[in-house]
Design a protein around this motif. Structure first.
Motif, short mmCIF file in Angstrom:
data_model
loop_
_atom_site.label_atom_id
_atom_site.label_comp_id
_atom_site.label_asym_id
_atom_site.label_seq_id
_atom_site.Cartn_x
_atom_site.Cartn_y
_atom_site.Cartn_z
N GLY A 1 0.82 -1.21 0.00
CA GLY A 1 0.00 0.00 0.00
C GLY A 1 0.85 1.25 0.00
O GLY A 1 0.50 2.27 -0.61
N LYS A 2 1.99 1.19 0.67
CA LYS A 2 2.90 2.35 0.70
C LYS A 2 3.48 2.60 -0.68
O LYS A 2 3.61 3.74 -1.12
CB LYS A 2 4.02 2.12 1.71
CG LYS A 2 3.55 2.26 3.16
CD LYS A 2 4.66 2.00 4.15
CE LYS A 2 4.14 2.21 5.57
NZ LYS A 2 5.14 1.80 6.57
N GLY A 3 3.85 1.52 -1.37
CA GLY A 3 4.37 1.65 -2.74
C GLY A 3 3.30 2.23 -3.66
O GLY A 3 3.59 3.04 -4.55
N MET A 4 2.07 1.81 -3.43
CA MET A 4 0.93 2.30 -4.21
C MET A 4 0.77 3.81 -4.02
O MET A 4 0.62 4.57 -4.98
CB MET A 4 -0.32 1.54 -3.77
CG MET A 4 -1.59 1.91 -4.48
SD MET A 4 -2.92 0.84 -3.85
CE MET A 4 -4.32 1.60 -4.67
N LEU A 5 0.83 4.25 -2.76
CA LEU A 5 0.69 5.68 -2.47
C LEU A 5 1.83 6.47 -3.11
O LEU A 5 1.62 7.52 -3.71
CB LEU A 5 0.65 5.91 -0.95
CG LEU A 5 0.51 7.38 -0.51
CD1 LEU A 5 -0.79 8.00 -1.02
CD2 LEU A 5 0.59 7.52 1.00
N ALA A 6 3.06 5.94 -2.98
CA ALA A 6 4.23 6.64 -3.56
C ALA A 6 4.04 6.84 -5.06
O ALA A 6 4.28 7.93 -5.59
CB ALA A 6 5.50 5.84 -3.29
#
Length: 315
Positions: free
Chosen positions: A178-183
């Motif tokens: 999810g963090k990669g998605m947000l980035a």
């Protein structure tokens, strides 16, 4: 995540999360599971004969009432038959890759199909927009499988593509959380496409030996090679060592083709031969530690995405 964005509206899905169409991994089981979870599942036609693809589309329609897509590599030998089946079966979304988007886009759109083209450079993203596609996937060289020659990472590719196109943009390559998605979305993407993370699922059609090797992979265990033919990112194994040894002799293109032989990817990813097979997976495999259901991956990614948004707000 209730608010609609350009990609969730375009595909009529809940989350801007797309499962990549991967050879020997993404059949109807994986595609329908991701679609049922609120993302967009994709059947990878690259490893299917036309009649097998037809069967997968029909099974997928029975397993989900949500939208799903088919990925078609344009190098496919029987592409006319594949496209005819896609139109006949009423598939609503097609992702094309490895070829000129002008060839099929108009024909598919005239049959009511939304078309997305996968690119690895700014130049081809612009050509895709000119060809009239509905969206593009910009894939960084961290991604598994066949890849761009320029070795542009996702982190640099996304903002550069965003600067030059106005159609919806999907980020791919090195995204499994999810963090990669947000980035990726902060950098300008409207959605993300995730491949490697969905290989390590019970629903993926790839062999359990290959799945285990993905889960065990560490940082540095994948490499981009065979650039003279078509750059491919794979896990280091005996086949990779054979390629390296051949490179020491400055081989001709023909010698490389001879070593590659036929069905090398099928041997590794589908039949589970970890020595002689070509094991295509992304760099992010070093962050994948367990096999879990696709629905769980979607839920966890979306929940982590929401949590990361709150954390970023506090920075």
């Amino acid at each position: 995540m209730a608010s609609k964005n350009r990609i969730t509206q375009l595909f009529n899905i809940d989350y801007p999360l797309i499962q990549a169409g991967m050879i020997w991994a993404s059949g109807w089981k994986l595609a329908s599971a991701v679609s049922n979870a609120g993302g967009l599942g994709i059947i990878g036609a690259g490893s299917m004969y036309p009649e097998i693809l037809k069967e997968h589309i029909q099974k997928c329609k029975k397993a989900t009432d949500k939208p799903f897509a088919v990925n078609v590599p344009m190098l496919y030998p029987e592409i006319d038959k594949i496209m005819a089946i896609i139109i006949e079966e009423g598939v609503e979304i097609v992702f094309t890759s490895a070829g000129n988007p002008k060839t099929w886009t108009k024909h598919l759109q005239e049959n009511g199909i939304k078309v997305v083209h996968v690119v690895s450079s700014v130049k081809f993203a612009m050509k895709s927009e000119e060809a009239g596609v509905d969206a593009v996937v910009a894939e960084g060289f961290e991604a598994g499988g066949h890849n761009g020659r320029d070795e542009t990472t996702t982190f640099t590719l996304i903002p550069m593509v965003k600067e030059k196109i106005s159609i919806p943009l999907i980020a791919a390559g090195g995204i499994a959380t999810g963090k990669g998605m947000l980035a990726a979305m902060v950098l300008g993407a409207d959605a993300v496409q995730v491949g490697s993370r969905f290989v390590a699922t019970p629903e993926a059609s790839s062999h359990k030996n290959f799945k285990k090797m993905v889960v065990d992979a560490q940082e540095g265990d994948t490499v981009l090679t065979l650039k003279e033919l078509a750059p491919v990112r794979l896990l280091k194994n005996k086949f990779y060592e054979d390629v390296q040894n051949l490179y020491l002799k400055s081989p001709s293109k023909e010698e490389l083709i001879d070593l590659l032989g036929r069905a090398r990817a099928k041997k590794g990813m589908f039949e589970g031969d970890l020595e002689e097979g070509e094991l295509e997976i992304g760099q992010i495999s070093g962050l994948i530690h367990e096999i879990k259901p696709a629905v769980k991956i979607v839920k966890e990614m979306i929940s982590e995405f929401e949590q990361a948004k709150q954390e970023v707000a506090r920075l």
